[in-house]
Design an enzyme around this catalytic site. Structure first.
Site, PDB file in Angstrom:
ATOM      1  N   GLU A  15       0.977  -1.020  -0.438  1.00 60.83           N
ATOM      2  CA  GLU A  15       0.226   0.167   0.107  1.00 60.83           C
ATOM      3  C   GLU A  15       0.983   1.208   0.108  1.00 60.83           C
ATOM      4  O   GLU A  15       2.002   1.117   0.696  1.00 60.83           O
ATOM      5  CB  GLU A  15      -0.789  -0.090   1.328  1.00 60.83           C
ATOM      6  N   THR A  46      -3.950   4.792  -1.660  1.00 64.50           N
ATOM      7  CA  THR A  46      -5.027   5.174  -0.514  1.00 64.50           C
ATOM      8  C   THR A  46      -5.792   6.187  -1.328  1.00 64.50           C
ATOM      9  O   THR A  46      -5.090   6.554  -1.944  1.00 64.50           O
ATOM     10  CB  THR A  46      -4.166   5.760   0.802  1.00 64.50           C
ATOM     11  N   ALA A  49      -8.841  12.632   1.975  1.00 64.60           N
ATOM     12  CA  ALA A  49      -9.425  13.908   1.292  1.00 64.60           C
ATOM     13  C   ALA A  49      -9.246  15.543   0.655  1.00 64.60           C
ATOM     14  O   ALA A  49      -8.555  15.170   0.361  1.00 64.60           O
ATOM     15  CB  ALA A  49     -10.351  14.844   3.073  1.00 64.60           C
ATOM     16  N   GLY A 106     -14.473   5.508   5.081  1.00 61.15           N
ATOM     17  CA  GLY A 106     -13.202   6.606   4.931  1.00 61.15           C
ATOM     18  C   GLY A 106     -13.209   6.868   6.585  1.00 61.15           C
ATOM     19  O   GLY A 106     -14.455   6.813   7.329  1.00 61.15           O
ATOM     20  N   ALA A 120     -18.981   1.263   4.195  1.00 56.88           N
ATOM     21  CA  ALA A 120     -18.861   1.108   2.555  1.00 56.88           C
ATOM     22  C   ALA A 120     -19.342  -0.288   1.992  1.00 56.88           C
ATOM     23  O   ALA A 120     -19.349  -0.012   0.686  1.00 56.88           O
ATOM     24  CB  ALA A 120     -17.893   0.128   3.536  1.00 56.88           C
ATOM     25  N   GLN A 173      -6.899  -3.956   8.859  1.00 56.64           N
ATOM     26  CA  GLN A 173      -6.404  -2.953   9.086  1.00 56.64           C
ATOM     27  C   GLN A 173      -4.962  -3.718  10.329  1.00 56.64           C
ATOM     28  O   GLN A 173      -4.607  -4.532  10.273  1.00 56.64           O
ATOM     29  CB  GLN A 173      -7.260  -3.041  10.043  1.00 56.64           C
TER      30      GLN A 173
HETATM   31  C1  LIG Z   1      -6.470  -1.783   4.509  1.00 55.88           C
HETATM   32  C2  LIG Z   1      -6.855  -0.598   4.618  1.00 55.88           C
HETATM   33  C3  LIG Z   1      -6.989   0.379   4.319  1.00 55.88           C
HETATM   34  C4  LIG Z   1      -7.726   1.721   4.266  1.00 55.88           C
HETATM   35  N1  LIG Z   1      -7.429   3.143   3.278  1.00 55.88           N
HETATM   36  C5  LIG Z   1      -8.012   4.434   3.593  1.00 55.88           C
HETATM   37  C6  LIG Z   1      -7.806   5.273   2.367  1.00 55.88           C
HETATM   38  O1  LIG Z   1      -7.591   5.201   1.770  1.00 55.88           O
HETATM   39  N2  LIG Z   1      -8.688   6.482   2.911  1.00 55.88           N
HETATM   40  C7  LIG Z   1      -9.553   6.551   3.884  1.00 55.88           C
HETATM   41  O2  LIG Z   1      -9.794   7.623   4.456  1.00 55.88           O
HETATM   42  N3  LIG Z   1      -9.496   5.589   4.721  1.00 55.88           N
HETATM   43  C8  LIG Z   1      -9.081   4.075   5.225  1.00 55.88           C
HETATM   44  N4  LIG Z   1      -8.570   3.409   5.769  1.00 55.88           N
HETATM   45  C9  LIG Z   1      -9.618   3.777   7.123  1.00 55.88           C
HETATM   46  C10 LIG Z   1     -11.223   3.244   6.820  1.00 55.88           C
HETATM   47  O3  LIG Z   1     -11.759   4.298   5.954  1.00 55.88           O
HETATM   48  C11 LIG Z   1     -11.849   3.277   7.916  1.00 55.88           C
HETATM   49  O4  LIG Z   1     -10.959   2.225   9.239  1.00 55.88           O
HETATM   50  C12 LIG Z   1     -13.122   3.491   7.972  1.00 55.88           C
HETATM   51  O5  LIG Z   1     -13.542   4.151  10.134  1.00 55.88           O
HETATM   52  C13 LIG Z   1     -14.188   2.325   8.161  1.00 55.88           C
HETATM   53  O6  LIG Z   1     -14.335   1.856   7.181  1.00 55.88           O
HETATM   54  P1  LIG Z   1     -14.656   0.233   6.064  1.00 55.88           P
HETATM   55  O7  LIG Z   1     -14.878   0.566   5.147  1.00 55.88           O
HETATM   56  O8  LIG Z   1     -14.259  -0.537   7.461  1.00 55.88           O
HETATM   57  O9  LIG Z   1     -16.528   0.835   7.159  1.00 55.88           O
HETATM   58  P2  LIG Z   1     -17.712   0.359   6.765  1.00 55.88           P
HETATM   59  O10 LIG Z   1     -17.520  -1.595   7.072  1.00 55.88           O
HETATM   60  O11 LIG Z   1     -18.507   0.681   7.127  1.00 55.88           O
HETATM   61  O12 LIG Z   1     -18.272  -0.138   8.949  1.00 55.88           O
HETATM   62  C14 LIG Z   1     -17.683   0.948   9.613  1.00 55.88           C
HETATM   63  C15 LIG Z   1     -18.222   1.355  10.457  1.00 55.88           C
HETATM   64  O13 LIG Z   1     -20.067   1.096  10.856  1.00 55.88           O
HETATM   65  C16 LIG Z   1     -20.024  -0.323  11.605  1.00 55.88           C
HETATM   66  N5  LIG Z   1     -21.369  -0.697  10.510  1.00 55.88           N
HETATM   67  C17 LIG Z   1     -21.061  -1.137   8.425  1.00 55.88           C
HETATM   68  N6  LIG Z   1     -21.965  -1.255   8.372  1.00 55.88           N
HETATM   69  C18 LIG Z   1     -23.238  -1.233   9.294  1.00 55.88           C
HETATM   70  C19 LIG Z   1     -24.635  -0.887   8.959  1.00 55.88           C
HETATM   71  N7  LIG Z   1     -25.288  -1.185   8.287  1.00 55.88           N
HETATM   72  N8  LIG Z   1     -25.212  -0.791  10.565  1.00 55.88           N
HETATM   73  C20 LIG Z   1     -24.295   0.068  11.257  1.00 55.88           C
HETATM   74  N9  LIG Z   1     -22.924  -0.288  11.654  1.00 55.88           N
HETATM   75  C21 LIG Z   1     -22.323  -0.769  10.353  1.00 55.88           C
HETATM   76  C22 LIG Z   1     -18.728  -0.693  11.581  1.00 55.88           C
HETATM   77  O14 LIG Z   1     -19.238  -2.883  12.117  1.00 55.88           O
HETATM   78  C23 LIG Z   1     -17.789  -0.256  11.667  1.00 55.88           C
HETATM   79  O15 LIG Z   1     -17.573  -0.165  12.650  1.00 55.88           O
HETATM   80  C24 LIG Z   1      -7.742   1.951   5.259  1.00 55.88           C
HETATM   81  C25 LIG Z   1      -8.304   0.886   6.349  1.00 55.88           C
HETATM   82  C26 LIG Z   1      -8.025  -0.218   6.503  1.00 55.88           C
HETATM   83  C27 LIG Z   1      -8.240  -1.793   6.883  1.00 55.88           C
END
Ligand SMILES: Cc1cc2nc3c(=O)[nH]c(=O)nc-3n(C[C@H](O)[C@H](O)[C@H](O)COP(=O)(O)OP(=O)(O)OC[C@H]3O[C@@H](n4cnc5c(N)ncnc54)[C@H](O)[C@@H]3O)c2cc1C
Length: 295
Positions: A15, A46, A49, A106, A120, A173
């Site tokens: 990455e 990555t 913003a 994000g 997501a 993560q």
């Molecule tokens: C490998 C990796 C790469 C990353 N790259 C970036 C990047 O390039 N740019 C950046 O800004 N960030 C990045 N991040 C950070 C990431 O954006 C954050 O960790 C963010 O807070 C969560 O993203 P997610 O896609 O896991 O979210 P989600 O899967 O949407 O989850 C977020 C939270 O919501 C909860 N949740 C999910 N669905 C629901 C639902 N339907 N109802 C209620 N709760 C729910 C989950 O349990 C979790 O607590 C990265 C993280 C990792 C692990």
């Protein structure tokens, strides 16, 4: 479509981050020049913003794909974006031959930062509904649970929702404790999550970095790591040496635990990657041949 999971196991992925704002992309290409020499299966970029940073993600992911003929993966987030913004980015990626996306919510300062998508999973569904199999979509997962999730089980339930939308693979993560990862992976498998899980490893290169990382993602820091950071913290070069040795050992142990892949958070430090790569290469290839021999 090129699906690297069918070719090599365990996979080996990197990455990087793109230049911020209007800074030139040349320095980043200098890093990529070195990284591709280690033959990663993909390099992900990555997404931050702001318009120009985002344009740089598209530009660099496309460059990895087209200049280096290496699989480029563009991260995409829901922060401050409308459906139309996402469609414009996806159309551009598709036109440039980038076929792999890491779809994320994000990081949020405030919930109001979000645009048309709130999780997501909504972004993944949008990509699948509108682009079918044009893109292989990856998602993030959290061996120590996402910081906002009330429990590991609740977080895994939402992870499974993402998987059921057709996600190809999961990238974790970063974590420092392989036992935590193994226990969480067993739980994920018991819940029916079958996608390959690529284990995220970040080498520690300074005392300040570890504080920042722990604050950001809440990773547990093993006593052994705390000890070397405390002992050598006043000398950055020594912390870096210890961090490279720790990450190398961590990866060798993960490979012995049959992980499906290693994702190295390179922080654009090609020299650190070179050191780790030389420490793990023979083990990685031994595992790859063993997997092939098993069929
Ligand atoms: C490998 C990796 C790469 C990353 N790259 C970036 C990047 O390039 N740019 C950046 O800004 N960030 C990045 N991040 C950070 C990431 O954006 C954050 O960790 C963010 O807070 C969560 O993203 P997610 O896609 O896991 O979210 P989600 O899967 O949407 O989850 C977020 C939270 O919501 C909860 N949740 C999910 N669905 C629901 C639902 N339907 N109802 C209620 N709760 C729910 C989950 O349990 C979790 O607590 C990265 C993280 C990792 C692990």
């Amino acid at each position: 479509m090129d699906n690297f999971f069918s070719k090599l196991a365990p996979s080996y992925t990197f990455e990087i981050f793109p230049p911020k704002g209007n800074k030139s992309t040349e320095g980043t290409y200098g890093v990529i020049d070195s990284l591709v020499s280690f033959n990663p299966d993909l390099i992900s970029v990555t997404y931050g913003a702001g318009g120009s940073s985002r344009d740089n993600t598209v530009e660099i992911a496309s460059g990895i794909q087209n200049r280096y003929h290496t699989c480029g993966v563009a991260h995409l987030t829901c922060v401050g974006t409308t459906r139309e913004d996402i469609r414009a980015i996806l159309d551009q990626l598709k036109a440039n031959g980038v076929r792999n996306i890491l779809a994320l919510r994000g990081d949020l300062k405030d919930k109001s930062d979000l645009g048309d998508f709130h999780y997501a999973s909504e972004l993944i569904k949008f990509i699948k509904d509108n682009y079918g199999d044009d893109f292989d979509v990856f998602a993030a997962c959290y061996p120590e649970k996402h910081p906002e999730a009330p429990s590991i089980e609740e977080d895994l339930r939402h992870l499974k929702e993402k998987c059921e939308l057709g996600v190809k693979g999961l990238i974790s993560q970063l974590f420092f404790d392989n036992d935590i990862f193994s226990r969480w992976r067993d739980k994920a498998r018991a819940m029916g999550i079958t996608q390959p899980i690529i284990a995220g490893v970040m080498p520690i290169t300074s005392a300040a970095q570890i504080e920042k990382v722990v604050e950001m993602c809440g990773a547990s820091v093993p006593e052994r790591v705390r000890r070397f950071v405390n002992a050598y913290g006043h000398h950055q070069g020594a912390v870096k040496e210890a961090g490279i040795a720790y990450a190398t050992e961590q990866i060798i142990d993960l490979l012995a635990r049959d992980v499906e892949g290693i994702h190295l958070y390179t922080m654009n430090q090609a020299d650190t990657v070179r050191r780790i790569d030389s420490g793990i290469r023979s083990v990685l290839y031994t595992k790859r041949y063993a997997v092939r021999a098993d069929g």
